[in-house]
Write an enzyme that holds these catalytic residues in place. Structure first.
Site, PDB file in Angstrom:
ATOM      1  N   LYS A 185       0.789  -1.274  -0.179  1.00 47.04           N
ATOM      2  CA  LYS A 185      -0.497   0.113  -0.088  1.00 47.04           C
ATOM      3  C   LYS A 185       1.009   1.633  -0.079  1.00 47.04           C
ATOM      4  O   LYS A 185       2.407   1.191  -0.769  1.00 47.04           O
ATOM      5  CB  LYS A 185      -0.882   0.336   0.875  1.00 47.04           C
ATOM      6  CG  LYS A 185      -2.076  -1.582   1.275  1.00 47.04           C
ATOM      7  CD  LYS A 185      -2.905  -0.960   2.024  1.00 47.04           C
ATOM      8  CE  LYS A 185      -4.217  -2.096   2.046  1.00 47.04           C
ATOM      9  NZ  LYS A 185      -6.064  -2.280   1.976  1.00 47.04           N
ATOM     10  N   HIS A 217      -8.394  -2.602  -6.625  1.00 51.36           N
ATOM     11  CA  HIS A 217      -8.486  -3.179  -4.845  1.00 51.36           C
ATOM     12  C   HIS A 217      -9.340  -2.002  -4.693  1.00 51.36           C
ATOM     13  O   HIS A 217      -9.683  -0.926  -5.495  1.00 51.36           O
ATOM     14  CB  HIS A 217      -7.446  -2.334  -4.669  1.00 51.36           C
ATOM     15  CG  HIS A 217      -7.145  -2.966  -3.111  1.00 51.36           C
ATOM     16  ND1 HIS A 217      -7.307  -1.890  -1.888  1.00 51.36           N
ATOM     17  CD2 HIS A 217      -6.602  -3.746  -2.369  1.00 51.36           C
ATOM     18  CE1 HIS A 217      -6.770  -2.110  -0.767  1.00 51.36           C
ATOM     19  NE2 HIS A 217      -6.155  -3.991  -1.237  1.00 51.36           N
ATOM     20  N   GLU A 276     -12.335  -9.442  -1.664  1.00 48.66           N
ATOM     21  CA  GLU A 276     -11.861  -8.601  -0.365  1.00 48.66           C
ATOM     22  C   GLU A 276     -13.035  -7.783   0.354  1.00 48.66           C
ATOM     23  O   GLU A 276     -12.798  -6.558  -0.481  1.00 48.66           O
ATOM     24  CB  GLU A 276     -10.870  -7.538  -0.318  1.00 48.66           C
ATOM     25  CG  GLU A 276      -9.718  -8.061  -0.290  1.00 48.66           C
ATOM     26  CD  GLU A 276      -8.453  -7.637  -0.775  1.00 48.66           C
ATOM     27  OE1 GLU A 276      -6.882  -8.133  -0.421  1.00 48.66           O
ATOM     28  OE2 GLU A 276      -8.712  -5.454  -0.517  1.00 48.66           O
TER      29      GLU A 276
HETATM   30  O1  G3P Z   1      -4.799  -6.145  -0.619  1.00 50.30           O
HETATM   31  C1  G3P Z   1      -5.181  -6.486   1.047  1.00 50.30           C
HETATM   32  C2  G3P Z   1      -5.761  -5.749   1.528  1.00 50.30           C
HETATM   33  O2  G3P Z   1      -6.119  -4.769   1.452  1.00 50.30           O
HETATM   34  C3  G3P Z   1      -5.997  -6.314   3.359  1.00 50.30           C
HETATM   35  O3  G3P Z   1      -5.650  -5.312   3.654  1.00 50.30           O
HETATM   36  O4  G3P Z   1      -4.815  -4.295   6.306  1.00 50.30           O
HETATM   37  O5  G3P Z   1      -6.676  -6.317   6.137  1.00 50.30           O
HETATM   38  O6  G3P Z   1      -4.172  -7.012   5.247  1.00 50.30           O
HETATM   39  P1  G3P Z   1      -5.565  -6.125   5.542  1.00 50.30           P
END
Ligand code: G3P
Length: 221
Positions: free
Chosen positions: A11, A93, A141
């Site tokens: 990120k 994303h 996600e």
């Molecule tokens: O791209 C991976 C992401 O969006 C997940 O973030 O911080 O929850 O692992 P995190």
């Protein structure tokens, strides 16, 4: 990119940018080599050359712009990313959404220049729609769990199983999952639910000891 896989998204965290990104990338490479597990990283476009020159694990750009050479100012030319060492790119994303028509075009363009695509979907319907564009991987996600402490595999297991099933009904594309992944148990659960790997950011990038956390995730792969 071999499956199952862990993709660490750096990120724009301070710990994942510039010189700090070099250090973190070397940790990811070390864990990949020592465990023999498949680990890739996604870095900011400005760090692509620096990082891809330093490590020999796949380095993805976090974004690209669906443009060809020409009069575009301030955009990331896919061919230039490729020439600077990008093995592939993340697309769509939740923090960098694409219009659906641009997404289709982007996947085709990436294919044309020889970059792999890992396309994110915020829900199952979007994952199913994206599958028709045939990216190399799809990562589901749920946005509300990103950056949190409860993993998608614990909080929303049905999102993973449904995404795997819907994507499979369209094409044979591996589905990864991400959001809140922090432990080996989160990874194991994700794989059991049908995911072919995980996308992780804060759990590794912001950890006090990223190597220890990543090693635990890799051991669970
Ligand atoms: O791209 C991976 C992401 O969006 C997940 O973030 O911080 O929850 O692992 P995190």
């Amino acid at each position: 990119m071999k499956l199952p896989i862990i993709i660490v998204n750096f990120k724009a965290y301070t710990e994942g940018t510039g010189r700090e990104a070099e250090h973190l990338a070397q940790i990811c490479e070390k864990v990949a080599h020592e465990t023999g597990k498949s680990i890739a990283i996604a870095v900011e476009e400005v760090d692509i050359h620096r990082i891809s020159s330093l490590v020999d694990i796949p380095v993805l750009s976090e974004h690209f712009d669906p443009i060809g050479p020409g009069a575009h100012t301030g955009q990331n030319l896919p061919q230039a990313l490729k020439d600077n060492g990008a093995y592939g790119t993340l697309l769509n994303h939740s923090e960098d959404r694409f219009r659906i028509d641009l997404l289709k075009e982007s996947i085709e363009l990436a294919r044309d220049v020889g970059m792999k695509t890992v396309v994110c979907a915020n829900d199952v319907e979007v994952a199913e729609a994206i599958a028709t564009f045939e990216p190399d991987m799809i990562a589901i996600e749920p946005p509300e769990l990103i950056g949190g402490d409860i993993s998608v595999s614990t909080a929303r297991p049905e999102v993973i199983t449904n995404a795997v099933e819907k994507v499979r009904s369209v094409a044979d594309i591996p589905v990864l999952c991400g959001a809140g992944i922090k432990t080996g148990a989160d990874v194991k659960k994700a794989l059991k639910l049908g995911a072919k790997g995980v996308l992780v950011a804060s759990g590794v990038v912001r950890a006090g000891n990223p190597e220890k956390v990543l090693r635990e995730l890799a051991d669970a792969l």
